[in-house]
Design a protein around this motif. Structure first.
Motif, PDB file in Angstrom:
ATOM      1  N   ALA A 115      14.332  -6.432   6.609  1.00  0.00           N
ATOM      2  CA  ALA A 115      13.213  -5.696   7.203  1.00  0.00           C
ATOM      3  C   ALA A 115      12.287  -5.208   6.096  1.00  0.00           C
ATOM      4  N   ILE A 116      10.983  -5.391   6.283  1.00  0.00           N
ATOM      5  CA  ILE A 116       9.993  -4.996   5.289  1.00  0.00           C
ATOM      6  C   ILE A 116       9.124  -3.877   5.846  1.00  0.00           C
ATOM      7  N   VAL A 117       8.967  -2.825   5.075  1.00  0.00           N
ATOM      8  CA  VAL A 117       7.999  -1.769   5.387  1.00  0.00           C
ATOM      9  C   VAL A 117       7.030  -1.713   4.211  1.00  0.00           C
ATOM     10  N   ASP A 118       5.770  -2.038   4.465  1.00  0.00           N
ATOM     11  CA  ASP A 118       4.776  -2.191   3.403  1.00  0.00           C
ATOM     12  C   ASP A 118       3.768  -1.048   3.480  1.00  0.00           C
ATOM     13  N   THR A 119       3.756  -0.201   2.461  1.00  0.00           N
ATOM     14  CA  THR A 119       2.858   0.953   2.490  1.00  0.00           C
ATOM     15  C   THR A 119       1.389   0.536   2.412  1.00  0.00           C
ATOM     16  N   ASP A 120       1.095  -0.599   1.760  1.00  0.00           N
ATOM     17  CA  ASP A 120      -0.283  -1.094   1.730  1.00  0.00           C
ATOM     18  C   ASP A 120      -0.740  -1.503   3.124  1.00  0.00           C
ATOM     19  N   ALA A 121       0.148  -2.185   3.863  1.00  0.00           N
ATOM     20  CA  ALA A 121      -0.191  -2.594   5.229  1.00  0.00           C
ATOM     21  C   ALA A 121      -0.432  -1.371   6.108  1.00  0.00           C
ATOM     22  N   ILE A 122       0.388  -0.338   5.918  1.00  0.00           N
ATOM     23  CA  ILE A 122       0.206   0.901   6.680  1.00  0.00           C
ATOM     24  C   ILE A 122      -1.139   1.537   6.324  1.00  0.00           C
ATOM     25  N   ALA A 123      -1.484   1.539   5.041  1.00  0.00           N
ATOM     26  CA  ALA A 123      -2.764   2.109   4.610  1.00  0.00           C
ATOM     27  C   ALA A 123      -3.936   1.357   5.238  1.00  0.00           C
ATOM     28  N   HIS A 124      -3.817   0.031   5.338  1.00  0.00           N
ATOM     29  CA  HIS A 124      -4.880  -0.759   5.959  1.00  0.00           C
ATOM     30  C   HIS A 124      -5.024  -0.412   7.436  1.00  0.00           C
ATOM     31  N   GLU A 125      -3.905  -0.207   8.106  1.00  0.00           N
ATOM     32  CA  GLU A 125      -3.958   0.173   9.524  1.00  0.00           C
ATOM     33  C   GLU A 125      -4.629   1.536   9.691  1.00  0.00           C
ATOM     34  N   LEU A 126      -4.269   2.461   8.828  1.00  0.00           N
ATOM     35  CA  LEU A 126      -4.821   3.813   8.919  1.00  0.00           C
ATOM     36  C   LEU A 126      -6.313   3.859   8.632  1.00  0.00           C
ATOM     37  N   THR A 127      -6.815   2.887   7.856  1.00  0.00           N
ATOM     38  CA  THR A 127      -8.227   2.890   7.476  1.00  0.00           C
ATOM     39  C   THR A 127      -9.026   1.801   8.173  1.00  0.00           C
TER      40      THR A 127
END
Length: 209
Positions: free
Chosen positions: A28-40
């Motif tokens: 399982a991968i949790v990517d903080t960059d991907a989360i940042a893109h979603e938030l912005t």
């Protein structure tokens, strides 16, 4: 909580490719960059606060963050960079925590954090630190090829990140990424097997408490 492996590396080191290979092994991968893109993105959870803090000059017509404009502001004004981080980082950490908890089905979770070395928060949370390493010239070439940035712009970004030496100093494991994908897979598979063993041992310790 799952066994957590923190994956990090400098810009252009190949973190995404490494994460993709671990995904193919069932991790399982949790990517903080991907989360940042979603938030912005448009209607992202951080956009109201960003618009209020920085004004319309950093917004795209669709309502998301204009990353190039925000990058120019942040690089020219350290206080602006701190304000942006003050908005984004708590939201990213909260969503990261939520996703890690939701990954209970996975043998272990790989948390992809580009600035893991710079952040004491994430370093304290993970069980292992895995660094993707390559020559700095390779980093520059890769980023230029994918982004169109100049070499000077890439090196300016690199200067804001931990140095290669600093990343290697905190690594539990290192993957050298200078070859092709097949070579990378051969290097990752033994690490994956090792992490499975460590996750199993950690799980046994938890059930025995």
């Amino acid at each position: 909580m799952n066994f957590l492996v923190g994956l990090t590396g400098g810009i252009g080191s190949g973190k995404t490719t490494v994460a993709d290979i671990f995904t193919s092994f069932g991790v399982a991968i949790v990517d903080t960059d991907a989360i940042a893109h979603e938030l912005t993105g448009p209607r992202g959870g951080a956009m109201e606060a960003i618009a209020e803090a920085f004004g319309p000059g950093v917004l795209l017509p669709q309502g998301g963050l204009d990353r190039a404009a925000m990058r120019r502001v942040a690089f020219s004004d350290p206080e602006a960079k701190r304000r942006l981080e003050g908005i984004l980082h708590p939201l990213i950490r909260s969503e990261t925590e939520r996703r890690c908890v939701a990954m209970a089905w996975a043998p272990y979770v790989m948390l992809v954090v580009p600035l893991l070395v710079e952040s004491g928060v994430y370093r304290q949370r993970v069980d292992r630190v895995l660094v993707v390493d390559c020559n700095e010239s390779t980093q520059v070439e890769r980023v230029i090829a994918r982004s169109g940035l100049t070499a000077e712009e890439v090196r300016a970004i690199m200067a804001t990140q931990a140095s290669r030496e600093e990343r290697l100093a905190v690594a539990d494991d290192v993957i050298l990424n200078e070859g092709d994908r097949a070579e990378l897979e051969d290097r990752i598979l033994p690490l994956h097997r090792r992490y499975l063993e460590l996750a199993e041992v950690a799980g046994r310790h938890l059930t025995q408490r």
